[in-house]
Motif scaffolding. Structure first.
Motif, mmCIF file in Angstrom:
data_model
loop_
_atom_site.group_PDB
_atom_site.id
_atom_site.type_symbol
_atom_site.label_atom_id
_atom_site.label_comp_id
_atom_site.label_asym_id
_atom_site.label_seq_id
_atom_site.Cartn_x
_atom_site.Cartn_y
_atom_site.Cartn_z
ATOM 1 N N LYS A 58 70.780 50.966 40.149
ATOM 2 C CA LYS A 58 72.181 49.527 40.663
ATOM 3 C C LYS A 58 72.122 48.573 39.348
ATOM 4 N N GLN A 59 71.075 48.394 38.659
ATOM 5 C CA GLN A 59 70.495 47.828 37.989
ATOM 6 C C GLN A 59 70.496 48.180 36.110
ATOM 7 N N GLY A 60 70.725 48.946 36.480
ATOM 8 C CA GLY A 60 71.294 50.534 34.811
ATOM 9 C C GLY A 60 69.083 50.695 34.237
ATOM 10 N N ARG A 61 68.238 50.244 35.602
ATOM 11 C CA ARG A 61 67.116 51.380 35.604
ATOM 12 C C ARG A 61 67.252 52.678 36.298
ATOM 13 N N THR A 62 66.053 53.060 36.028
ATOM 14 C CA THR A 62 64.891 53.653 36.684
ATOM 15 C C THR A 62 63.463 53.784 36.410
ATOM 16 N N VAL A 63 63.181 54.495 37.802
ATOM 17 C CA VAL A 63 61.627 54.270 37.922
ATOM 18 C C VAL A 63 61.112 55.389 36.849
ATOM 19 N N ARG A 64 60.164 55.459 35.981
ATOM 20 C CA ARG A 64 60.039 56.405 35.459
ATOM 21 C C ARG A 64 58.841 57.171 36.272
ATOM 22 N N LYS A 65 58.982 58.054 35.573
ATOM 23 C CA LYS A 65 57.813 60.033 36.710
ATOM 24 C C LYS A 65 56.946 59.147 36.098
ATOM 25 N N GLY A 66 55.872 59.776 37.592
ATOM 26 C CA GLY A 66 55.235 59.862 38.285
ATOM 27 C C GLY A 66 54.873 58.049 38.912
ATOM 28 N N GLU A 67 55.594 57.501 38.548
ATOM 29 C CA GLU A 67 55.187 55.531 38.947
ATOM 30 C C GLU A 67 54.780 55.759 41.038
ATOM 31 N N LYS A 68 54.023 55.351 41.401
ATOM 32 C CA LYS A 68 53.663 54.894 42.426
ATOM 33 C C LYS A 68 53.902 54.024 43.299
ATOM 34 N N SER A 69 54.619 54.196 44.339
ATOM 35 C CA SER A 69 55.575 53.405 44.993
ATOM 36 C C SER A 69 54.711 52.080 45.404
ATOM 37 N N LEU A 70 54.833 50.876 45.678
ATOM 38 C CA LEU A 70 54.254 50.133 46.483
ATOM 39 C C LEU A 70 54.712 49.537 48.170
ATOM 40 N N PHE A 109 64.338 42.902 66.181
ATOM 41 C CA PHE A 109 64.121 43.738 65.081
ATOM 42 C C PHE A 109 63.094 44.441 65.542
ATOM 43 N N ARG A 110 62.411 45.469 64.284
ATOM 44 C CA ARG A 110 61.056 45.751 64.069
ATOM 45 C C ARG A 110 60.920 45.755 62.366
ATOM 46 N N TYR A 111 59.902 46.576 61.951
ATOM 47 C CA TYR A 111 59.651 46.493 61.000
ATOM 48 C C TYR A 111 58.614 48.023 60.320
ATOM 49 N N ILE A 112 59.914 48.052 59.132
ATOM 50 C CA ILE A 112 59.315 49.059 59.177
ATOM 51 C C ILE A 112 58.753 49.691 57.753
ATOM 52 N N VAL A 113 58.158 50.472 57.150
ATOM 53 C CA VAL A 113 57.556 50.207 55.869
ATOM 54 C C VAL A 113 58.142 50.980 54.964
ATOM 55 N N ILE A 114 58.357 50.123 53.559
ATOM 56 C CA ILE A 114 59.362 50.286 53.119
ATOM 57 C C ILE A 114 59.342 50.364 51.245
ATOM 58 N N SER A 115 59.380 52.220 50.373
ATOM 59 C CA SER A 115 59.358 51.910 49.377
ATOM 60 C C SER A 115 59.811 50.633 48.064
ATOM 61 N N VAL A 116 58.724 50.231 47.668
ATOM 62 C CA VAL A 116 59.499 49.480 46.364
ATOM 63 C C VAL A 116 58.265 49.318 44.768
ATOM 64 N N PHE A 117 58.849 48.814 43.673
ATOM 65 C CA PHE A 117 58.543 49.504 42.548
ATOM 66 C C PHE A 117 58.580 47.944 41.732
ATOM 67 N N ASP A 118 58.057 47.998 40.877
ATOM 68 C CA ASP A 118 58.282 46.307 39.619
ATOM 69 C C ASP A 118 58.799 46.232 38.801
ATOM 70 N N ILE A 119 58.983 45.788 37.522
ATOM 71 C CA ILE A 119 59.659 45.950 36.986
ATOM 72 C C ILE A 119 58.843 46.415 35.764
ATOM 73 N N SER A 120 57.650 46.976 35.685
ATOM 74 C CA SER A 120 57.111 46.938 34.750
ATOM 75 C C SER A 120 56.884 48.463 34.873
ATOM 76 N N GLN A 121 56.912 49.417 36.409
ATOM 77 C CA GLN A 121 57.823 50.107 36.258
ATOM 78 C C GLN A 121 58.668 51.524 37.048
ATOM 79 N N THR A 122 59.417 50.195 35.571
ATOM 80 C CA THR A 122 61.057 51.083 35.137
ATOM 81 C C THR A 122 60.444 51.080 33.459
ATOM 82 N N GLU A 123 62.066 51.521 33.932
ATOM 83 C CA GLU A 123 62.752 51.767 32.277
ATOM 84 C C GLU A 123 64.004 51.641 32.092
ATOM 85 N N VAL A 124 64.458 51.345 31.165
ATOM 86 C CA VAL A 124 66.567 51.245 31.367
ATOM 87 C C VAL A 124 66.321 51.907 31.111
#
Length: 133
Positions: A58-70, A109-124
């Motif tokens: 949505k921000q106009g970026r994509t996660v680089r191929k092969g990057e592992k989520s946090l 509420f319950r807590y679930i584990v979600i996957s996120v990426f740092d901006i350094s793992q993305t590209e325009v």
């Protein structure tokens, strides 16, 4: 094999001073900051701005191929339903009112584990990538 990361209260108090923003302008909790910093340290990343895969798109970026989520924890609301299989149409008004009261007590509420990426793992995103269906 990696040993599980244990976070002490001392580390949490240290990390509470570190505020890591998300793409949606929220700040991570101290515990999530500590989890994120520990994972980033193992990978040689300095966390700066994080978001989920779709949030980055949505921000106009994509996660680089092969990057592992946090991984971080995210709250999800729930409503405990114990009325499965009951025929609500045949119940009296009093029985329905009792179910409504019980249902309100079982929200939370319950807590679930979600996957996120740092901006350094993305590209325009390029214009060709944004036009794909």
């Amino acid at each position: 094999m990696n040993a599980p990361v244990q976070i002490s209260n001392t580390l949490i108090s240290i990390f509470s001073a570190v505020q890591i923003p998300t793409v949606e302008n929220h700040l991570l909790t101290p515990k999530n900051s500590a989890l994120l910093i520990a994972q980033c340290a193992e990978r040689g990343i300095t966390p700066s701005l994080i978001g989920g895969f779709k949030q980055w798109q949505k921000q106009g970026r994509t996660v680089r191929k092969g990057e592992k989520s946090l991984k971080i924890f995210a709250p999800r609301p729930f409503k405990k339903e114990e009325n499965a299989g009951k025929d609500l149409e045949t119940m009296t008004t009093a029985e329905l009112m009792e179910i409504a009261k019980d249902t309100e007590k079982k929200k939370g509420f319950r807590y679930i584990v979600i996957s996120v990426f740092d901006i350094s793992q993305t590209e325009v995103l390029t214009t060709a990538e944004t036009q794909e269906p």
